[in-house]
Design a protein around this motif. Structure first.
Motif, PDB file in Angstrom:
ATOM      1  N   LYS A  26      14.808 -41.139 -19.540  1.00  0.00           N
ATOM      2  CA  LYS A  26      14.345 -39.721 -19.658  1.00  0.00           C
ATOM      3  C   LYS A  26      13.109 -39.655 -20.647  1.00  0.00           C
ATOM      4  O   LYS A  26      12.391 -38.683 -20.630  1.00  0.00           O
ATOM      5  CB  LYS A  26      15.583 -39.183 -20.675  1.00  0.00           C
ATOM      6  CG  LYS A  26      16.660 -38.800 -19.671  1.00  0.00           C
ATOM      7  CD  LYS A  26      17.785 -38.130 -20.487  1.00  0.00           C
ATOM      8  CE  LYS A  26      18.668 -37.308 -19.321  1.00  0.00           C
ATOM      9  NZ  LYS A  26      19.290 -35.955 -19.972  1.00  0.00           N
ATOM     10  N   ALA A  30      10.151 -37.200 -19.597  1.00  0.00           N
ATOM     11  CA  ALA A  30       9.484 -36.199 -20.554  1.00  0.00           C
ATOM     12  C   ALA A  30       7.919 -36.579 -20.928  1.00  0.00           C
ATOM     13  O   ALA A  30       7.184 -35.443 -21.033  1.00  0.00           O
ATOM     14  CB  ALA A  30      10.167 -36.591 -22.003  1.00  0.00           C
ATOM     15  N   ARG A 153      14.724 -37.969 -29.538  1.00  0.00           N
ATOM     16  CA  ARG A 153      15.352 -36.646 -29.576  1.00  0.00           C
ATOM     17  C   ARG A 153      14.366 -35.955 -30.531  1.00  0.00           C
ATOM     18  O   ARG A 153      14.200 -34.594 -30.082  1.00  0.00           O
ATOM     19  CB  ARG A 153      16.703 -36.408 -30.105  1.00  0.00           C
ATOM     20  CG  ARG A 153      17.343 -35.158 -30.290  1.00  0.00           C
ATOM     21  CD  ARG A 153      17.759 -34.645 -28.621  1.00  0.00           C
ATOM     22  NE  ARG A 153      18.435 -33.387 -28.916  1.00  0.00           N
ATOM     23  CZ  ARG A 153      17.873 -32.439 -28.811  1.00  0.00           C
ATOM     24  NH1 ARG A 153      16.430 -32.286 -28.412  1.00  0.00           N
ATOM     25  NH2 ARG A 153      18.471 -31.178 -28.743  1.00  0.00           N
ATOM     26  N   GLY A 156      11.226 -34.741 -28.766  1.00  0.00           N
ATOM     27  CA  GLY A 156      11.260 -33.649 -27.671  1.00  0.00           C
ATOM     28  C   GLY A 156      12.196 -34.200 -26.263  1.00  0.00           C
ATOM     29  O   GLY A 156      12.061 -33.462 -25.302  1.00  0.00           O
ATOM     30  N   ASP A 158      14.781 -34.834 -23.666  1.00  0.00           N
ATOM     31  CA  ASP A 158      16.100 -33.922 -23.590  1.00  0.00           C
ATOM     32  C   ASP A 158      17.193 -34.821 -23.510  1.00  0.00           C
ATOM     33  O   ASP A 158      17.813 -35.094 -22.508  1.00  0.00           O
ATOM     34  CB  ASP A 158      15.752 -33.180 -22.095  1.00  0.00           C
ATOM     35  CG  ASP A 158      17.157 -32.206 -21.921  1.00  0.00           C
ATOM     36  OD1 ASP A 158      17.812 -31.881 -22.898  1.00  0.00           O
ATOM     37  OD2 ASP A 158      17.212 -31.916 -20.803  1.00  0.00           O
ATOM     38  N   GLY A 160      21.245 -35.500 -25.337  1.00  0.00           N
ATOM     39  CA  GLY A 160      22.405 -34.797 -25.939  1.00  0.00           C
ATOM     40  C   GLY A 160      23.365 -35.843 -26.154  1.00  0.00           C
ATOM     41  O   GLY A 160      23.401 -36.889 -26.037  1.00  0.00           O
ATOM     42  N   ASP A 163      24.584 -37.896 -23.380  1.00  0.00           N
ATOM     43  CA  ASP A 163      23.740 -39.123 -23.227  1.00  0.00           C
ATOM     44  C   ASP A 163      23.964 -40.195 -24.001  1.00  0.00           C
ATOM     45  O   ASP A 163      24.075 -41.340 -23.498  1.00  0.00           O
ATOM     46  CB  ASP A 163      22.174 -38.739 -23.207  1.00  0.00           C
ATOM     47  CG  ASP A 163      21.640 -37.563 -22.346  1.00  0.00           C
ATOM     48  OD1 ASP A 163      21.757 -37.876 -21.213  1.00  0.00           O
ATOM     49  OD2 ASP A 163      21.607 -36.391 -22.690  1.00  0.00           O
TER      50      ASP A 163
END
Length: 169
Positions: A26, A30, A153, A156, A158, A160, A163
């Motif tokens: 991720k 990003a 996190r 930025g 993504d 949560g 995850d």
């Protein structure tokens, strides 16, 4: 099925290490979407006196492999801390998972009441295997895993709670 030290450790480490690898996937996405070099994230930290993301990943994998090694009474593999890319960190995670899964259950489960002694910085520590796992290894493992999550996190990515707990499944 009975609760065993090996079962608890293996399940915890393998699932969390897979989640960590997914965090890095991720992070790459990003960086690509926001048009910056993902290496910036690897050197990010929450505070000036904390280790950057790359070291947090190294610490997480070290805690998994050294815990299994100490519990089994064996020497764990040495991973030099030379990773500079997401691909290298993911490979390190893969090697840590392979090692965790390779440790025989009989060796780990036999350590529940055996004394485990080691140095942590200037401290000399001794625990039974069960106490080592629950009072030292798990808190340290989760500290660095949580810090890696928080760095991403904060920057930025993504991520949560899903995850963190289930790899986004």
């Amino acid at each position: 099925m009975a609760f065993t030290l090996h079962g608890a450790a293996t399940t915890t480490f393998v699932s969390s290490l897979k989640n960590l690898s997914a965090f890095l996937t991720k992070a790459e996405a990003a960086a690509e979407a926001r048009k910056f070099d993902v290496a910036v994230l690897l050197q990010s930290r929450l505070a000036p006196d904390m280790a950057p993301l790359v070291r947090q990943v190294q610490f997480v994998t070290d805690h998994a492999k050294f815990t299994m090694a100490r519990l089994s009474g064996k020497d764990g593999p040495s991973f030099p801390d030379t990773e500079t890319t997401v691909a290298e960190l993911k490979e390190r995670i893969t090697r840590a998972i392979a090692y965790v899964e390779s440790v025989p259950a009989v060796d780990v489960d036999a350590s529940e009441d055996r004394m485990i002694s080691f140095k942590a910085g200037p401290m000399e520590l001794s625990f039974t295997g069960a106490d080592y796992y629950s009072r030292w290894a798990l808190p340290n493992f989760y500290f660095h895993l949580t810090t890696a999550y928080a760095i991403l996190r904060h920057n930025g990515v993504d991520l949560g709670k899903r995850d963190f707990l289930m790899g986004g499944a």
